[in-house]
Enzyme design. Structure first.
Site, mmCIF file in Angstrom:
data_model
loop_
_atom_site.group_PDB
_atom_site.id
_atom_site.type_symbol
_atom_site.label_atom_id
_atom_site.label_comp_id
_atom_site.label_asym_id
_atom_site.label_seq_id
_atom_site.Cartn_x
_atom_site.Cartn_y
_atom_site.Cartn_z
ATOM 1 N N ARG A 17 -5.991 1.503 -5.610
ATOM 2 C CA ARG A 17 -6.471 -0.114 -5.030
ATOM 3 C C ARG A 17 -8.013 -0.141 -3.808
ATOM 4 N NH1 ARG A 17 -2.686 -4.424 -4.721
ATOM 5 N NH2 ARG A 17 -1.893 -3.357 -2.723
ATOM 6 N N ASN A 64 5.025 9.357 -4.419
ATOM 7 C CA ASN A 64 5.120 8.291 -3.210
ATOM 8 C C ASN A 64 5.132 9.289 -1.701
ATOM 9 O OD1 ASN A 64 6.897 7.148 -0.754
ATOM 10 N ND2 ASN A 64 8.373 6.077 -1.575
ATOM 11 N N VAL A 65 4.520 9.426 -0.755
ATOM 12 C CA VAL A 65 4.157 9.886 0.388
ATOM 13 C C VAL A 65 4.921 10.155 0.925
ATOM 14 C CG1 VAL A 65 1.497 9.628 0.116
ATOM 15 C CG2 VAL A 65 3.033 8.108 1.662
ATOM 16 N N SER A 143 -7.650 2.235 11.596
ATOM 17 C CA SER A 143 -8.350 1.090 11.189
ATOM 18 C C SER A 143 -8.937 0.849 12.909
ATOM 19 C CB SER A 143 -6.768 0.057 11.053
ATOM 20 O OG SER A 143 -7.151 -0.717 11.209
ATOM 21 N N TYR A 155 2.206 -1.600 12.613
ATOM 22 C CA TYR A 155 0.220 -1.075 11.632
ATOM 23 C C TYR A 155 -0.608 -0.409 13.453
ATOM 24 C CZ TYR A 155 -3.471 -1.260 8.984
ATOM 25 O OH TYR A 155 -4.644 -0.949 7.826
ATOM 26 N N LYS A 159 -1.284 3.917 13.247
ATOM 27 C CA LYS A 159 -3.349 3.546 13.106
ATOM 28 C C LYS A 159 -3.418 4.399 14.236
ATOM 29 C CE LYS A 159 -4.327 2.238 9.589
ATOM 30 N NZ LYS A 159 -4.555 3.208 7.563
ATOM 31 N N ILE A 188 -12.198 -5.487 5.861
ATOM 32 C CA ILE A 188 -12.422 -5.096 4.026
ATOM 33 C C ILE A 188 -11.819 -5.808 3.713
ATOM 34 C CG2 ILE A 188 -12.986 -2.775 3.045
ATOM 35 C CD1 ILE A 188 -14.267 -2.792 6.329
#
Length: 254
Positions: A17, A64-65, A143, A155, A159, A188
């Protein structure tokens, strides 16, 4: 197929996605063998069908990473199928936004695991093939939130951590013909930003409008904008660009 990446194999995590899908499509359109791993089986299926309808081939696998064995198995299958692994794009990500006093241990750990552990697992697995081939391109997805963002202690930290990982990989792997760089997107339009709008209880169009008002170029970003930057780092001719972070945000960032 001819193209800038003909004969190269690109491995994209979280590629079913949004940004990951846009990146995978860019590589496929420019001739690369493309492999996508994701935990979202339905989205993977839909992406494979969509690519096929456009005449583009893609290798997809549910993985799954966070699980190093799953990542290594997927990469082994990709190398067996295509003969090499030349480009790694660490894109898999999740958000668990909340203000610090509301943030749970799970909110914190899940974001750290997917972004940081996941990127570490994939980079460690990929470098073996890249070192053997004396060639590789690793592109991590950071990000603008790495500079700090309200409600994203987890987050933003993850990042920012990816930028440190990127620079360290660049130092360690450069002598093997491998570069490591990062793309840091601004706002985005993706499923993830739609989820943000839902979480804060406003229509997505309003979220887009509010963000566009702060962006110098006067528009929001699309996955293709990020894919173009990723492709620049992945290009064979970008071999002297290493350990860099490029903010793709429609304006300057600190």
């Amino acid at each position: 197929m001819t193209g800038r990446f003909a004969g190269r194999t690109a491995f994209v995590t979280g590629g079913s996605r949004g940004i990951g899908k846009g990146v995978a499509q860019k590589f496929a359109e420019e001739g690369a063998n493309v492999a996508i791993i994701d935990i979202n089986e339905e989205a993977l299926r839909n992406t494979a069908i969509e690519f096929e309808e456009q005449g583009l081939e893609v290798f997809t696998k549910t993985a799954n990473v966070i699980d190093a064995d799953e990542v290594e198995t997927a990469m082994k299958e990709v190398v067996t199928a295509f003969g090499s692994l030349d480009i790694l794009v660490n894109n898999a990500g999740v958000i668990r936004d909340n203000l610090l006093f509301k943030m749970t241990d799970s909110d914190w750990q899940q974001v750290m695991d997917v972004h940081l552990k996941g990127s570490f697992n994939a980079a460690r697995a990929a470098q073996k093939y890249m070192v053997d081939n004396k060639y590789g391109r690793i592109i991590n997805t950071s990000s603008t939130s790495a500079l700090g963002n309200r409600g994203q202690a987890n987050y933003a930290t993850a990042k920012a951590g990816l930028q440190g990982l990127t620079k360290t990989l660049a130092i360690e792997l450069g002598k093997f013909g491998i570069t490591a760089n990062a793309v840091a997107p601004g706002f985005i339009e993706t499923e993830m930003t739609k989820e943000t709008a839902e979480r804060i209880g406003i229509p997505f169009e309003d979220l887009v409008k509010a963000n566009v008002g702060t962006i110098p170029v006067g528009r929001s970003g699309k996955p293709a904008d990020i894919a173009n930057a990723v492709a620049f780092f992945a290009d064979e001719n970008s071999s002297f660009v290493n350990g860099q972070v490029i903010y793709v945000a429609g304006g300057p960032k600190d």
